[in-house]
Design an enzyme around this catalytic site. Structure first.
Site, short mmCIF file in Angstrom:
data_model
loop_
_atom_site.label_atom_id
_atom_site.label_comp_id
_atom_site.label_asym_id
_atom_site.label_seq_id
_atom_site.Cartn_x
_atom_site.Cartn_y
_atom_site.Cartn_z
N ASP A 185 -7.30 1.55 -7.40
CA ASP A 185 -5.92 1.77 -7.00
C ASP A 185 -4.95 0.84 -7.76
O ASP A 185 -5.35 -0.27 -8.10
CB ASP A 185 -5.75 1.62 -5.49
CG ASP A 185 -6.35 0.34 -4.92
OD1 ASP A 185 -7.43 -0.08 -5.38
OD2 ASP A 185 -5.74 -0.25 -4.01
N HIS B 38 -4.28 -3.24 -7.98
CA HIS B 38 -5.56 -3.69 -7.45
C HIS B 38 -6.68 -3.47 -8.47
O HIS B 38 -7.62 -4.27 -8.57
CB HIS B 38 -5.86 -2.93 -6.15
CG HIS B 38 -6.82 -3.61 -5.25
ND1 HIS B 38 -7.28 -3.02 -4.10
CD2 HIS B 38 -7.43 -4.82 -5.31
CE1 HIS B 38 -8.13 -3.84 -3.50
NE2 HIS B 38 -8.24 -4.94 -4.21
N GLU C 9 0.85 -1.20 0.00
CA GLU C 9 0.00 0.00 0.00
C GLU C 9 0.88 1.24 0.00
O GLU C 9 1.85 1.32 0.77
CB GLU C 9 -0.89 0.02 1.24
CG GLU C 9 -1.84 -1.16 1.37
CD GLU C 9 -3.25 -0.83 0.91
OE1 GLU C 9 -3.48 0.33 0.48
OE2 GLU C 9 -4.10 -1.72 0.99
#
Length: 277
Positions: free
Chosen positions: A187, A177, A104
Site C-alpha cells: 500500500d 507503506h 489510511e
C-alpha cells in the site's frame, strides 16, 4: 470541498468524524513526527475499517481513515503515536511508528479479475471503472488494483498540507507503506499517485489547487512506442509497443517520461505523445 482546520492536534471540519481510540496514548518525542505514511485499508469500507482499528485487542491503528467520499475518521491525535507502520525501515531508520503520522485511505488494494468483474480478497466485487491494471513499484508484472476517488485524493492533500504548514510538527517527508516495508506491504499501490502527490506538496511550487490525477485526450505519434516498467530506456517492457493513434491517459511526468494508462499502465518517452486533434 469544505475547509479543514487543526485544533489541538485534532482535525476540525464538517467532514471529520472523531472516534475514540484510547489504546494509543504514548506521545511523540520532541521534534516528531516528521513523516506522513500513506496506506490503504484493504477493507470493505471506511467505517468498518475505523471500527476495527479502534478495538482494544487489535494491535494496529492509524491517525486517520479517509473514505471514498472524502469523509475523514480521526482515531488518534496527531501528537500521539499510532500503530500503523509495523516493522519498517527506510533511509537508516527503523520502526516508523515513532516518527510518523499514518493516513489510511479506504481502498480494497489488489484485485483479482473474475469474469467481467474484479474481486477483493474479502469477496467484494468491483466494476471495470473501479479497477486499474498497473505495475507496482516493487514488482515487475502488471496486476489489478482498486482505484482511488478524486475526493479521497483531495481530502488527503488538504490534510497533508495542514500538517506540513503547522508549526506543531516537522513534516518533511511523505512515504508509502510499500516504501518502508517492501516485500511485506504493497500500500498505497500504483493506483495512488504517490510520487506526484509528495512532489507537489513538498518540492514544487505548492498551491491549494487540487492535484490533477490525469491528462486525457493524448495519443501516440510514433509507429511503435515501447511502454516500460520504469522511466528509463533500460527498463523492462511491460506490454507490446503502442501503435500510432493509441489513446492514452497521462498519469505522471518524470525526467522526460510519461506514465500512461491504456489497458495497462507504464512509462513512455513523452516526446512521442501529443494532444489528440
Amino acid at each position: 470541498m469544505n475547509e479543514l482546520a487543526l485544533v489541538n492536534h485534532k482535525l476540525a471540519g464538517d467532514r471529520v468524524i472523531p472516534m475514540n481510540c484510547p489504546k494509543n496514548f504514548d506521545k511523540f518525542t520532541p521534534g516528531m513526527p516528521d513523516t506522513i505514511i500513506i496506506h490503504y485499508t484493504a477493507g470493505r469500507d471506511a467505517l468498518s475499517s475505523a471500527e476495527y482499528l479502534r478495538k482494544d485487542d487489535i494491535k494496529a491503528s492509524a491517525h486517520l481513515i479517509i473514505g471514498r467520499n472524502g469523509e475523514i475518521y480521526q482515531l488518534v491525535d496527531f501528537n500521539t503515536v499510532a500503530w500503523h507502520a509495523g516493522e519498517s525501515q527506510y533511509a537508516g531508520r527503523t520502526f516508523f511508528n515513532r516518527y510518523s503520522i499514518g493516513i489510511e485511505l479506504d481502498n480494497a488494494g489488489r484485485l483479482e479479475k473474475v469474469g467481467t468483474e474484479f474481486q477483493a480478497w474479502f469477496g467484494k466485487k468491483y466494476q471495470q471503472n473501479d479497477a486499474l491494471l498497473a505495475v507496482h513499484r516493487n514488482e515487475s508484472h502488471p496486476t489489478w488494483w482498486h482505484t482511488y476517488t478524486p475526493e479521497q485524493i483531495e481530502a488527503c492533500r488538504q490534510v497533508c498540507d495542514l500538517l506540513i504548514k503547522s508549526p506543531a510538527y516537522s513534516i518533511s517527508s511523505i512515504l508509502g507503506h510499500e516504501e518502508i516495508a517492501p516485500g511485506r506491504k504493497t500500500d498505497p499501490g500504483p493506483a495512488f499517485p504517490l510520487d506526484k502527490f509528495r512532489s507537489m506538496l513538498l518540492f514544487q511550487n505548492r498551491t491549494d489547487e487540487p492535484i490533477q490525477l490525469a491528462m486525457e485526450g493524448k495519443v501516440v505519434n510514433a509507429d511503435l512506442l515501447n511502454i516500460r516498467q520504469d522511466p528509463s530506456i533500460e527498463a523492462k517492457k511491460v506490454a507490446q509497443p503502442l501503435k500510432t493513434g493509441t489513446e492514452v491517459t497521462v498519469l505522471e511526468e518524470k525526467n522526460g517520461w510519461y506514465r500512461v494508462e491504456t489497458k495497462i499502465t507504464g512509462w513512455v518517452s513523452k516526446g512521442y505523445i501529443e494532444t489528440k486533434q
